[in-house]
Design a protein around this motif. Structure first.
Motif, PDB file in Angstrom:
ATOM      1  N   GLY A  84       8.778  10.052  12.754  1.00 30.77           N
ATOM      2  CA  GLY A  84       8.237  11.092  11.894  1.00 30.77           C
ATOM      3  C   GLY A  84       9.325  11.697  11.039  1.00 30.77           C
ATOM      4  O   GLY A  84      10.511  11.649  11.393  1.00 30.77           O
ATOM      5  N   CYS A  85       8.932  12.246   9.897  1.00 31.42           N
ATOM      6  CA  CYS A  85       9.875  12.952   9.029  1.00 31.42           C
ATOM      7  C   CYS A  85       9.092  13.868   8.102  1.00 31.42           C
ATOM      8  O   CYS A  85       7.865  13.732   7.946  1.00 31.42           O
ATOM      9  CB  CYS A  85      10.739  11.979   8.230  1.00 31.42           C
ATOM     10  N   LEU A  86       9.791  14.806   7.490  1.00 28.40           N
ATOM     11  CA  LEU A  86       9.181  15.736   6.549  1.00 28.40           C
ATOM     12  C   LEU A  86       9.400  15.251   5.117  1.00 28.40           C
ATOM     13  O   LEU A  86      10.424  14.654   4.799  1.00 28.40           O
ATOM     14  CB  LEU A  86       9.776  17.129   6.734  1.00 28.40           C
ATOM     15  N   LEU A  87       8.419  15.542   4.256  1.00 24.01           N
ATOM     16  CA  LEU A  87       8.461  15.123   2.863  1.00 24.01           C
ATOM     17  C   LEU A  87       8.508  16.332   1.942  1.00 24.01           C
ATOM     18  O   LEU A  87       7.823  17.338   2.187  1.00 24.01           O
ATOM     19  CB  LEU A  87       7.225  14.279   2.516  1.00 24.01           C
ATOM     20  N   SER A  88       9.303  16.224   0.885  1.00 21.91           N
ATOM     21  CA  SER A  88       9.405  17.310  -0.094  1.00 21.91           C
ATOM     22  C   SER A  88       8.225  17.320  -1.061  1.00 21.91           C
ATOM     23  O   SER A  88       7.975  18.326  -1.730  1.00 21.91           O
ATOM     24  CB  SER A  88      10.707  17.177  -0.891  1.00 21.91           C
ATOM     25  N   ASP A  89       7.492  16.219  -1.148  1.00 19.01           N
ATOM     26  CA  ASP A  89       6.346  16.095  -2.044  1.00 19.01           C
ATOM     27  C   ASP A  89       5.640  14.787  -1.708  1.00 19.01           C
ATOM     28  O   ASP A  89       6.178  13.937  -0.981  1.00 19.01           O
ATOM     29  CB  ASP A  89       6.805  16.104  -3.510  1.00 19.01           C
ATOM     30  N   PHE A  90       4.440  14.619  -2.250  1.00 17.85           N
ATOM     31  CA  PHE A  90       3.744  13.345  -2.127  1.00 17.85           C
ATOM     32  C   PHE A  90       3.061  13.035  -3.457  1.00 17.85           C
ATOM     33  O   PHE A  90       1.846  13.084  -3.581  1.00 17.85           O
ATOM     34  CB  PHE A  90       2.736  13.375  -0.973  1.00 17.85           C
ATOM     35  N   PRO A  91       3.871  12.721  -4.482  1.00 20.26           N
ATOM     36  CA  PRO A  91       3.323  12.441  -5.810  1.00 20.26           C
ATOM     37  C   PRO A  91       2.724  11.037  -5.888  1.00 20.26           C
ATOM     38  O   PRO A  91       2.752  10.271  -4.917  1.00 20.26           O
ATOM     39  CB  PRO A  91       4.550  12.563  -6.709  1.00 20.26           C
ATOM     40  N   GLU A  92       2.224  10.683  -7.055  1.00 21.74           N
ATOM     41  CA  GLU A  92       1.595   9.373  -7.242  1.00 21.74           C
ATOM     42  C   GLU A  92       2.573   8.245  -6.936  1.00 21.74           C
ATOM     43  O   GLU A  92       2.204   7.227  -6.335  1.00 21.74           O
ATOM     44  CB  GLU A  92       1.067   9.246  -8.670  1.00 21.74           C
ATOM     45  N   LYS A  93       3.857   8.402  -7.332  1.00 22.86           N
ATOM     46  CA  LYS A  93       4.841   7.352  -7.064  1.00 22.86           C
ATOM     47  C   LYS A  93       5.033   7.134  -5.563  1.00 22.86           C
ATOM     48  O   LYS A  93       5.222   5.997  -5.111  1.00 22.86           O
ATOM     49  CB  LYS A  93       6.173   7.710  -7.714  1.00 22.86           C
ATOM     50  N   ALA A  94       4.989   8.209  -4.793  1.00 30.29           N
ATOM     51  CA  ALA A  94       5.120   8.075  -3.348  1.00 30.29           C
ATOM     52  C   ALA A  94       3.913   7.351  -2.761  1.00 30.29           C
ATOM     53  O   ALA A  94       4.056   6.487  -1.876  1.00 30.29           O
ATOM     54  CB  ALA A  94       5.286   9.444  -2.704  1.00 30.29           C
ATOM     55  N   ALA A  95       2.722   7.709  -3.240  1.00 29.58           N
ATOM     56  CA  ALA A  95       1.512   7.041  -2.761  1.00 29.58           C
ATOM     57  C   ALA A  95       1.546   5.554  -3.089  1.00 29.58           C
ATOM     58  O   ALA A  95       1.220   4.709  -2.247  1.00 29.58           O
ATOM     59  CB  ALA A  95       0.282   7.697  -3.379  1.00 29.58           C
ATOM     60  N   ASP A  96       1.966   5.227  -4.305  1.00 28.08           N
ATOM     61  CA  ASP A  96       2.053   3.815  -4.701  1.00 28.08           C
ATOM     62  C   ASP A  96       3.071   3.060  -3.842  1.00 28.08           C
ATOM     63  O   ASP A  96       2.837   1.914  -3.444  1.00 28.08           O
ATOM     64  CB  ASP A  96       2.428   3.707  -6.180  1.00 28.08           C
ATOM     65  N   ALA A  97       4.210   3.702  -3.558  1.00 24.23           N
ATOM     66  CA  ALA A  97       5.231   3.058  -2.742  1.00 24.23           C
ATOM     67  C   ALA A  97       4.721   2.807  -1.325  1.00 24.23           C
ATOM     68  O   ALA A  97       4.998   1.749  -0.724  1.00 24.23           O
ATOM     69  CB  ALA A  97       6.487   3.920  -2.709  1.00 24.23           C
ATOM     70  N   LEU A  98       3.971   3.769  -0.777  1.00 23.99           N
ATOM     71  CA  LEU A  98       3.434   3.614   0.572  1.00 23.99           C
ATOM     72  C   LEU A  98       2.422   2.469   0.622  1.00 23.99           C
ATOM     73  O   LEU A  98       2.434   1.649   1.556  1.00 23.99           O
ATOM     74  CB  LEU A  98       2.780   4.927   1.019  1.00 23.99           C
ATOM     75  N   VAL A  99       1.554   2.385  -0.378  1.00 21.25           N
ATOM     76  CA  VAL A  99       0.561   1.309  -0.433  1.00 21.25           C
ATOM     77  C   VAL A  99       1.252  -0.043  -0.544  1.00 21.25           C
ATOM     78  O   VAL A  99       0.874  -1.028   0.116  1.00 21.25           O
ATOM     79  CB  VAL A  99      -0.416   1.529  -1.599  1.00 21.25           C
ATOM     80  N   ALA A 100       2.284  -0.116  -1.387  1.00 22.14           N
ATOM     81  CA  ALA A 100       2.996  -1.383  -1.573  1.00 22.14           C
ATOM     82  C   ALA A 100       3.689  -1.839  -0.298  1.00 22.14           C
ATOM     83  O   ALA A 100       3.805  -3.043  -0.030  1.00 22.14           O
ATOM     84  CB  ALA A 100       4.009  -1.241  -2.708  1.00 22.14           C
ATOM     85  N   ALA A 101       4.144  -0.893   0.502  1.00 17.75           N
ATOM     86  CA  ALA A 101       4.913  -1.233   1.705  1.00 17.75           C
ATOM     87  C   ALA A 101       4.037  -1.507   2.916  1.00 17.75           C
ATOM     88  O   ALA A 101       4.303  -2.444   3.686  1.00 17.75           O
ATOM     89  CB  ALA A 101       5.897  -0.121   2.024  1.00 17.75           C
ATOM     90  N   VAL A 102       2.990  -0.691   3.119  1.00 14.16           N
ATOM     91  CA  VAL A 102       2.195  -0.799   4.346  1.00 14.16           C
ATOM     92  C   VAL A 102       0.698  -0.706   4.084  1.00 14.16           C
ATOM     93  O   VAL A 102      -0.087  -0.427   4.987  1.00 14.16           O
ATOM     94  CB  VAL A 102       2.618   0.283   5.371  1.00 14.16           C
ATOM     95  N   GLY A 103       0.277  -0.946   2.856  1.00 13.31           N
ATOM     96  CA  GLY A 103      -1.132  -0.882   2.510  1.00 13.31           C
ATOM     97  C   GLY A 103      -1.881  -2.145   2.871  1.00 13.31           C
ATOM     98  O   GLY A 103      -1.377  -3.005   3.604  1.00 13.31           O
ATOM     99  N   PRO A 104      -3.110  -2.278   2.365  1.00 13.37           N
ATOM    100  CA  PRO A 104      -3.927  -3.451   2.696  1.00 13.37           C
ATOM    101  C   PRO A 104      -3.247  -4.745   2.253  1.00 13.37           C
ATOM    102  O   PRO A 104      -2.607  -4.803   1.213  1.00 13.37           O
ATOM    103  CB  PRO A 104      -5.224  -3.201   1.911  1.00 13.37           C
ATOM    104  N   GLY A 105      -3.371  -5.755   3.083  1.00 18.11           N
ATOM    105  CA  GLY A 105      -2.777  -7.043   2.773  1.00 18.11           C
ATOM    106  C   GLY A 105      -1.351  -7.205   3.217  1.00 18.11           C
ATOM    107  O   GLY A 105      -0.787  -8.301   3.123  1.00 18.11           O
ATOM    108  N   ILE A 106      -0.720  -6.139   3.701  1.00 17.68           N
ATOM    109  CA  ILE A 106       0.667  -6.200   4.165  1.00 17.68           C
ATOM    110  C   ILE A 106       0.687  -6.494   5.655  1.00 17.68           C
ATOM    111  O   ILE A 106      -0.039  -5.885   6.444  1.00 17.68           O
ATOM    112  CB  ILE A 106       1.404  -4.873   3.875  1.00 17.68           C
ATOM    113  N   ASP A 107       1.527  -7.421   6.052  1.00 17.00           N
ATOM    114  CA  ASP A 107       1.669  -7.777   7.464  1.00 17.00           C
ATOM    115  C   ASP A 107       2.635  -6.805   8.136  1.00 17.00           C
ATOM    116  O   ASP A 107       3.833  -6.811   7.860  1.00 17.00           O
ATOM    117  CB  ASP A 107       2.189  -9.210   7.581  1.00 17.00           C
TER     118      ASP A 107
END
Length: 441
Positions: free
Chosen positions: A301-324
Motif C-alpha cells: 500500500g501507499c499514499l497518492l498525491s492525486d489520481f489524474p487521468e494520466k495516473a488512471a491510464d498508467a494503472l490500466v496499462a499496467a494491470v488493467g484488462p488483458g494484462i497477465d
C-alpha cells in the motif's frame, strides 16, 4: 507449548502466510492472565507478541511469548453517552451489531471480522464514516493497557497523556490493550453498495469515478478496485473468472440525493451487478465484500498525491484488462474530508494530506513473499509520479517491517516522539514483533 493439544489453534492467524512458533502461547481469559504473561516474558527476556483476530500478523512470533486474546471479546454500549467499551478481541461486525441495536454506529473498516482495537490503534480508516468524522483513532476516549512492566494502566487525555497520544497511531508498540472506549455516531442507514463493470468499460468508468471523487461532499466516499476473481462457486456468476471494475459507494445522505450523485457513474457503462441501495448501517460490510475466511495474503500500500487521468491510464496499462498479473485486487481509495483535518485530541496518526490511497493484494501459498513481490511493487512503481513516499500505519504490510519502512508512516517529529515514549514504557523493546518503533532516548 509446542506439541500441546491446542498449540496450533491458539497460534493461528487470519493471514495464513504467517505461521507463529512461539516458545509458549497464553490463551488469556482476563487481564491478570495478560499481566502474568508479560511479566514472565520480561523475566525471561523473551519478545512478546499478541494475536486477537489475526489480521495484523506481519512477522512470525518464533521463540516468543504469544498472548492470544480471542477469549476477551466483550462489548458494552453506553447509548446515553454514545460510546462503546470493547475488549481486545472484539470483531468489527460484533460492535456494529451491538451499536445498531441502540441506533448508533462505530467508525468501521471494510472488513467485518477485523479487530476493533487493532483497526483503531493503527488509525482506523473508515470507507463509510471517515470522510465525515475522521479516523477511528481520533475518537478514542480512554484505554486500559498492560505495559512492559506488567502494570495495568488506565489512560486518557489527562492521565498519562503521552502514552495515550502514542497508542493512537503507534499501534501495538507500547503494550497490550485490554479495553478501549470509543465514540459512536447516530447513524442507522446509508445509501451504498457496489457497481461492477466489465473490463471493456474501464476507461469511461474511471473517468466517471474521478469526476465524482473530485466533487464529492464529505458524506460521500467512493473507491474502486480492479478484480480478478477465480471461477469458483463463492464468486457471483457474472464475475467468475474475469476482470471486473468494482466501484464502491457509501453516502450518508438521502437515497434520492445518492441516486443523483452516482447517476453519471451508472450511465458510464452497463453494470454487471448494481447493488447500490438504501441499506441499514449494519450491512456496511457488503459494500466492499472483503473475504472473511483465512487466506495466505500478500499486500502492498501507499499514499497518492492525486489520481489524474494520466495516473488512471498508467494503472490500466499496467494491470488493467488483458494484462497477465497474479494480483487479485488493485484498489484506489478516496480520502480527504475530515480525514485530512487534525483531531481535537491530537494523536500519532500522520500523513493526513493525501487524497487517495493505493492498495494491492494477492493470494497464494505460504512462503511466496519473494514470488509476488515483483508484481506488487510494479503497481507502486507504475504510479510513482503520484506516490507521496508516505504510508498509513494500518496499510503497512509484511514487506514494511524494516525501521526505514515503518518511519514512512510518520512525520520525523512524530516518529522521534514515539521512540522517546517507547523508551519510557518499553525500554527493552519487549513488544517488537510488529511494525516496530525501537526505543530511543
Amino acid at each position: 507449548m509446542p506439541g500441546d493439544e491446542r498449540y496450533a489453534e491458539d497460534t493461528a492467524t487470519w493471514n495464513l502466510a504467517h505461521t507463529h512458533r512461539p516458545a509458549v502461547v497464553v490463551g488469556a481469559a482476563c487481564v491478570a492472565d495478560i499481566q502474568a504473561a508479560v511479566r514472565f516474558a520480561h523475566a525471561h527476556n523473551l519478545a512478546t507478541a499478541v494475536v486477537a483476530t489475526g489480521h495484523g500478523a506481519v512477522l512470525p512470533a518464533d521463540g516468543a511469548v504469544l498472548i492470544n486474546l480471542r477469549r476477551m471479546d466483550t462489548v458494552v454500549i453506553d447509548a446515553d453517552r454514545r460510546r462503546a467499551t470493547v475488549g481486545p478481541a472484539v470483531e468489527m461486525q460484533s460492535l456494529v451489531d451491538a451499536a445498531a441495536a441502540e441506533g448508533l454506529a462505530p467508525l468501521t473498516g471494510s472488513s467485518p471480522n477485523v479487530g476493533v482495537v487493532g483497526f483503531t490503534l493503527g488509525g482506523g480508516l473508515s470507507p463509510v464514516l471517515g470522510r465525515a468524522h475522521g479516523y477511528a483513532a481520533d475518537h478514542v476516549r480512554s484505554a486500559e493497557i498492560v505495559t512492559a512492566d506488567g502494570e495495568l494502566r488506565t489512560i486518557d487525555a489527562q492521565t498519562e497523556p503521552d502514552l495515550f497520544w502514542a497508542i493512537r497511531g503507534g499501534k501495538g508498540n507500547f503494550g497490550v490493550i485490554t479495553s478501549l472506549t470509543i465514540d459512536l455516531f447516530p447513524v442507522t442507514r446509508l445509501y451504498g453498495g457496489g457497481l461492477f463493470y466489465g473490463g471493456g468499460h474501464v476507461g469511461p468508468v474511471l473517468n466517471a469515478y474521478r469526476k465524482l471523487a473530485a466533487d464529492a461532499p464529505d458524506e460521500l466516499t467512493v473507491s474502486f478496485a480492479f478484480l480478478r476473481l477465480p471461477p469458483l462457486p463463492f464468486v457471483p456468476m457474472p464475475l467468475r473468472g474475469r476482470f471486473a471494475v468494482h466501484v464502491r459507494v457509501a453516502y450518508l445522505g438521502s437515497a434520492t440525493d445518492g441516486e443523483r450523485l452516482v447517476a453519471d457513474l451508472r450511465a458510464a457503462a452497463p453494470p454487471l451487478i448494481d447493488s447500490v441501495v438504501e441499506m441499514p448501517y449494519s450491512a456496511v460490510a457488503s459494500i466492499h465484500a472483503d473475504p472473511v475466511d483465512p487466506v495466505p495474503a500478500y499486500e502492498v500500500g501507499c499514499l497518492l498525491s492525486d489520481f489524474p487521468e494520466k495516473a488512471a491510464d498508467a494503472l490500466v496499462a499496467a494491470v488493467g484488462p488483458g494484462i497477465d498479473t497474479p494480483l487479485v485486487m488493485i484498489e484506489v481509495r478516496q480520502l480527504g474530508g475530515a480525514l485530512a483535518r487534525e483531531p481535537r485530541t491530537p494523536n500519532a496518526v500522520d500523513n493526513r494530506d493525501a487524497p487517495f490511497q493505493l492498495f494491492a493484494a494477492t493470494v497464494g501459498a505460504p512462503g511466496m513473499e519473494a514470488a509476488f513481490w515483483p508484481a506488487l511493487s510494479q503497481v507502486v512503481d507504475t504510479l510513482a509520479p503520484w506516490v507521496t513516499g508516505r504510508k498509513q500505519v494500518n496499510f503497512l504490510t509484511a514487506y514494511d517491517t524494516t525501521p526505514e519502512a515503518v518511519e514512512q508512516a510518520y512525520d520525523p517529529a512524530t516518529y522521534a516522539r514515539l521512540a522517546r515514549i517507547k523508551a519510557a514504557y518499553d525500554p527493552g523493546n519487549l513488544f517488537r514483533i510488529n511494525h516496530n518503533i525501537p526505543p530511543r532516548d
